[in-house]
Design a protein around this motif. Structure first.
Motif, PDB file in Angstrom:
ATOM      1  N   ASN A  15       0.814  -1.222   0.000  1.00  0.00           N
ATOM      2  CA  ASN A  15       0.000   0.000   0.000  1.00  0.00           C
ATOM      3  C   ASN A  15       0.846   1.270   0.000  1.00  0.00           C
ATOM      4  OD1 ASN A  15      -2.343  -1.606   0.158  1.00  0.00           O
ATOM      5  ND2 ASN A  15      -2.182  -1.717   2.392  1.00  0.00           N
ATOM      6  N   TYR A  16       2.162   1.140  -0.083  1.00  0.00           N
ATOM      7  CA  TYR A  16       3.002   2.332  -0.143  1.00  0.00           C
ATOM      8  C   TYR A  16       2.738   3.075  -1.453  1.00  0.00           C
ATOM      9  CZ  TYR A  16       5.715   0.731   3.892  1.00  0.00           C
ATOM     10  OH  TYR A  16       6.118   0.340   5.138  1.00  0.00           O
ATOM     11  N   ARG A  17       2.881   4.388  -1.412  1.00  0.00           N
ATOM     12  CA  ARG A  17       2.533   5.231  -2.565  1.00  0.00           C
ATOM     13  C   ARG A  17       3.724   5.599  -3.429  1.00  0.00           C
ATOM     14  NH1 ARG A  17      -2.703   7.087  -2.407  1.00  0.00           N
ATOM     15  NH2 ARG A  17      -3.884   5.742  -1.004  1.00  0.00           N
ATOM     16  N   ASN A  18       4.923   5.669  -2.871  1.00  0.00           N
ATOM     17  CA  ASN A  18       6.086   6.096  -3.639  1.00  0.00           C
ATOM     18  C   ASN A  18       6.654   4.934  -4.449  1.00  0.00           C
ATOM     19  OD1 ASN A  18       5.877   8.666  -2.478  1.00  0.00           O
ATOM     20  ND2 ASN A  18       7.122   8.053  -0.729  1.00  0.00           N
ATOM     21  N   LEU A  19       7.429   5.289  -5.476  1.00  0.00           N
ATOM     22  CA  LEU A  19       8.064   4.302  -6.345  1.00  0.00           C
ATOM     23  C   LEU A  19       9.583   4.488  -6.300  1.00  0.00           C
ATOM     24  CD1 LEU A  19       5.716   4.461  -9.483  1.00  0.00           C
ATOM     25  CD2 LEU A  19       5.679   2.767  -7.649  1.00  0.00           C
ATOM     26  N   TRP A  20      10.285   3.441  -6.694  1.00  0.00           N
ATOM     27  CA  TRP A  20      11.737   3.545  -6.796  1.00  0.00           C
ATOM     28  C   TRP A  20      12.108   4.570  -7.858  1.00  0.00           C
ATOM     29  CZ3 TRP A  20      14.660   1.214  -3.216  1.00  0.00           C
ATOM     30  CH2 TRP A  20      14.131   0.112  -2.542  1.00  0.00           C
ATOM     31  N   HIS A  21      13.229   5.231  -7.640  1.00  0.00           N
ATOM     32  CA  HIS A  21      13.659   6.240  -8.603  1.00  0.00           C
ATOM     33  C   HIS A  21      13.951   5.626  -9.969  1.00  0.00           C
ATOM     34  CE1 HIS A  21      15.087  10.250  -9.590  1.00  0.00           C
ATOM     35  NE2 HIS A  21      16.150   9.720 -10.157  1.00  0.00           N
ATOM     36  N   THR A  22      14.352   4.384  -9.993  1.00  0.00           N
ATOM     37  CA  THR A  22      14.552   3.656 -11.243  1.00  0.00           C
ATOM     38  C   THR A  22      14.145   2.207 -11.014  1.00  0.00           C
ATOM     39  OG1 THR A  22      16.192   3.009 -12.912  1.00  0.00           O
ATOM     40  CG2 THR A  22      16.951   3.163 -10.652  1.00  0.00           C
ATOM     41  N   ASP A  23      13.562   1.582 -12.031  1.00  0.00           N
ATOM     42  CA  ASP A  23      13.151   0.192 -11.895  1.00  0.00           C
ATOM     43  C   ASP A  23      14.330  -0.737 -12.194  1.00  0.00           C
ATOM     44  OD1 ASP A  23      13.381   0.682 -14.553  1.00  0.00           O
ATOM     45  OD2 ASP A  23      11.368   0.070 -15.113  1.00  0.00           O
ATOM     46  N   LEU A  24      14.126  -2.032 -11.985  1.00  0.00           N
ATOM     47  CA  LEU A  24      15.219  -2.991 -12.165  1.00  0.00           C
ATOM     48  C   LEU A  24      15.681  -3.074 -13.616  1.00  0.00           C
ATOM     49  CD1 LEU A  24      14.080  -5.954  -9.854  1.00  0.00           C
ATOM     50  CD2 LEU A  24      15.862  -4.256  -9.427  1.00  0.00           C
ATOM     51  N   MET A  25      14.787  -2.867 -14.564  1.00  0.00           N
ATOM     52  CA  MET A  25      15.158  -2.954 -15.968  1.00  0.00           C
ATOM     53  C   MET A  25      16.050  -1.797 -16.411  1.00  0.00           C
ATOM     54  SD  MET A  25      13.796  -5.737 -17.151  1.00  0.00           S
ATOM     55  CE  MET A  25      13.823  -5.455 -18.921  1.00  0.00           C
ATOM     56  N   ALA A 155      20.325 -20.487 -12.964  1.00  0.00           N
ATOM     57  CA  ALA A 155      19.736 -19.879 -11.768  1.00  0.00           C
ATOM     58  C   ALA A 155      20.747 -18.992 -11.048  1.00  0.00           C
ATOM     59  CB  ALA A 155      19.220 -20.975 -10.841  1.00  0.00           C
ATOM     60  N   ASP A 156      22.004 -19.424 -10.995  1.00  0.00           N
ATOM     61  CA  ASP A 156      23.035 -18.608 -10.346  1.00  0.00           C
ATOM     62  C   ASP A 156      23.287 -17.319 -11.125  1.00  0.00           C
ATOM     63  OD1 ASP A 156      23.281 -20.523  -8.395  1.00  0.00           O
ATOM     64  OD2 ASP A 156      25.025 -21.506  -9.316  1.00  0.00           O
ATOM     65  N   MET A 157      23.289 -17.395 -12.450  1.00  0.00           N
ATOM     66  CA  MET A 157      23.493 -16.191 -13.255  1.00  0.00           C
ATOM     67  C   MET A 157      22.341 -15.198 -13.065  1.00  0.00           C
ATOM     68  SD  MET A 157      26.374 -16.170 -14.886  1.00  0.00           S
ATOM     69  CE  MET A 157      26.000 -14.949 -16.130  1.00  0.00           C
ATOM     70  N   VAL A 158      21.124 -15.713 -13.083  1.00  0.00           N
ATOM     71  CA  VAL A 158      19.969 -14.837 -12.875  1.00  0.00           C
ATOM     72  C   VAL A 158      19.995 -14.237 -11.473  1.00  0.00           C
ATOM     73  CG1 VAL A 158      17.451 -14.776 -12.756  1.00  0.00           C
ATOM     74  CG2 VAL A 158      18.574 -16.023 -14.596  1.00  0.00           C
ATOM     75  N   TYR A 159      20.359 -15.056 -10.497  1.00  0.00           N
ATOM     76  CA  TYR A 159      20.419 -14.578  -9.107  1.00  0.00           C
ATOM     77  C   TYR A 159      21.440 -13.455  -8.955  1.00  0.00           C
ATOM     78  CZ  TYR A 159      21.313 -14.726  -4.059  1.00  0.00           C
ATOM     79  OH  TYR A 159      21.491 -14.400  -2.746  1.00  0.00           O
ATOM     80  N   CYS A 160      22.629 -13.653  -9.475  1.00  0.00           N
ATOM     81  CA  CYS A 160      23.665 -12.615  -9.371  1.00  0.00           C
ATOM     82  C   CYS A 160      23.268 -11.354 -10.135  1.00  0.00           C
ATOM     83  CB  CYS A 160      24.996 -13.158  -9.892  1.00  0.00           C
ATOM     84  SG  CYS A 160      25.706 -14.478  -8.903  1.00  0.00           S
ATOM     85  N   CYS A 165      21.298  -5.726  -9.896  1.00  0.00           N
ATOM     86  CA  CYS A 165      20.346  -4.676 -10.279  1.00  0.00           C
ATOM     87  C   CYS A 165      19.626  -4.113  -9.060  1.00  0.00           C
ATOM     88  CB  CYS A 165      19.338  -5.230 -11.284  1.00  0.00           C
ATOM     89  SG  CYS A 165      20.039  -5.647 -12.902  1.00  0.00           S
ATOM     90  N   MET A 166      19.275  -4.973  -8.115  1.00  0.00           N
ATOM     91  CA  MET A 166      18.620  -4.504  -6.899  1.00  0.00           C
ATOM     92  C   MET A 166      19.536  -3.582  -6.100  1.00  0.00           C
ATOM     93  SD  MET A 166      16.685  -7.997  -5.666  1.00  0.00           S
ATOM     94  CE  MET A 166      16.183  -7.295  -4.100  1.00  0.00           C
TER      95      MET A 166
END
Length: 262
Positions: A15-25, A155-160, A165-166
């Protein structure tokens, strides 16, 4: 009881209203050098980001930012730097997630649907790779063993990649917090003065007060025009002597007419 509290916090973040300054993509385009640094040295980036999220005050440090059952029970107050190093190397995923939750709760930031899909895909791929590894261990098939190894590698490549990005997303958000993109949005506003009844002149609002004894600004050349107003203004005998016109002292003759009721 604790798990119920954590579940309520997770529901509250939706329910938070603010967004990240940039998304993961967009993090790779936003800050490519830091994204590469977080990819090749994730624990170091996690250590620096957690310390920065705490405003470099390690006395506020708690293991996993207080979001895990072990938080506050690991002797963090005695040696917070060592505990943080242990956290980022032994519990790297939890350290990244804890810093994320810390920023979300501080600035009321929600995660977009696209980011949730990316994070969910990362977790699902890890679960599938784990299932394939168990099946390959039970069956003993070479084909399933090779497939499980490929899935584990993927899976390890995607995880890293997602963790990098996070962490870049967290770094950009703290850059915004610290005013690196312009004025600080979270800065304390300046003290405002209010006009009181006992003040003869209200305080200046938005402009510096004029200095005492400051001379008037120079007059514009040619203003007012020469010969203005004219010397013969106003004209003599103005208004005329017959203005306003004199009225007779009484009603005109024949008013009211005869036969008018008195």
């Amino acid at each position: 009881m604790a798990s119920q509290e954590y579940l309520e916090k997770m529901q509250l973040r939706q329910n938070y209203r603010n967004l990240w300054h940039t998304d993961l993509m967009s993090t790779i385009q936003r800050d490519p050098p830091y994204c590469c640094f977080a990819f090749f040295c994730g624990p170091c980036a996690s250590y620096l980001l957690r310390k920065r999220a705490l405003y470099n005050d390690m006395s506020r440090y708690t293991c996993c930012a207080g979001y895990m059952p072990c938080s506050g029970k690991c002797g963090e107050s005695k040696c917070p730097e060592f505990c943080l190093c242990t956290e980022v190397f032994l519990c790297f995923g939890n350290s990244v997630a804890s810093t994320r939750f810390l920023l979300q709760d501080e600035f009321n930031i929600q995660t977009t649907q696209c980011d949730n899909c990316i994070i969910g895909f990362m977790f699902c791929l890890q679960q599938i790779a784990c299932i394939f590894s168990i099946v390959a261990l039970i069956v003993g098939s070479d084909e399933i063993q090779e497939a499980s190894q490929l899935l584990n590698c993927l899976a390890d490549m995607v995880y890293c990649t997602v963790c990098a990005c996070m962490q870049t997303q967290h770094k950009v958000e703290m850059d915004k917090r610290d005013g690196m993109f312009g004025p600080q949005p979270m800065a304390v506003p300046p003290v405002q003065q209010m006009s009181r009844i006992d003040q003869p002149i209200p305080p200046a609002a938005g402009y510096p007060p004029a200095a005492y004894g400051q001379p008037y600004p120079p007059q514009v050349p040619g203003y007012p025009a020469q010969g203005y107003p004219p010397a013969a203004y106003p004209p003599a005998q103005y208004p005329p002597a017959s203005y306003p016109p004199a009225y007779p002292p009484g009603p005109p003759p024949g008013c009211p007419p005869s036969g008018y009721p008195k």
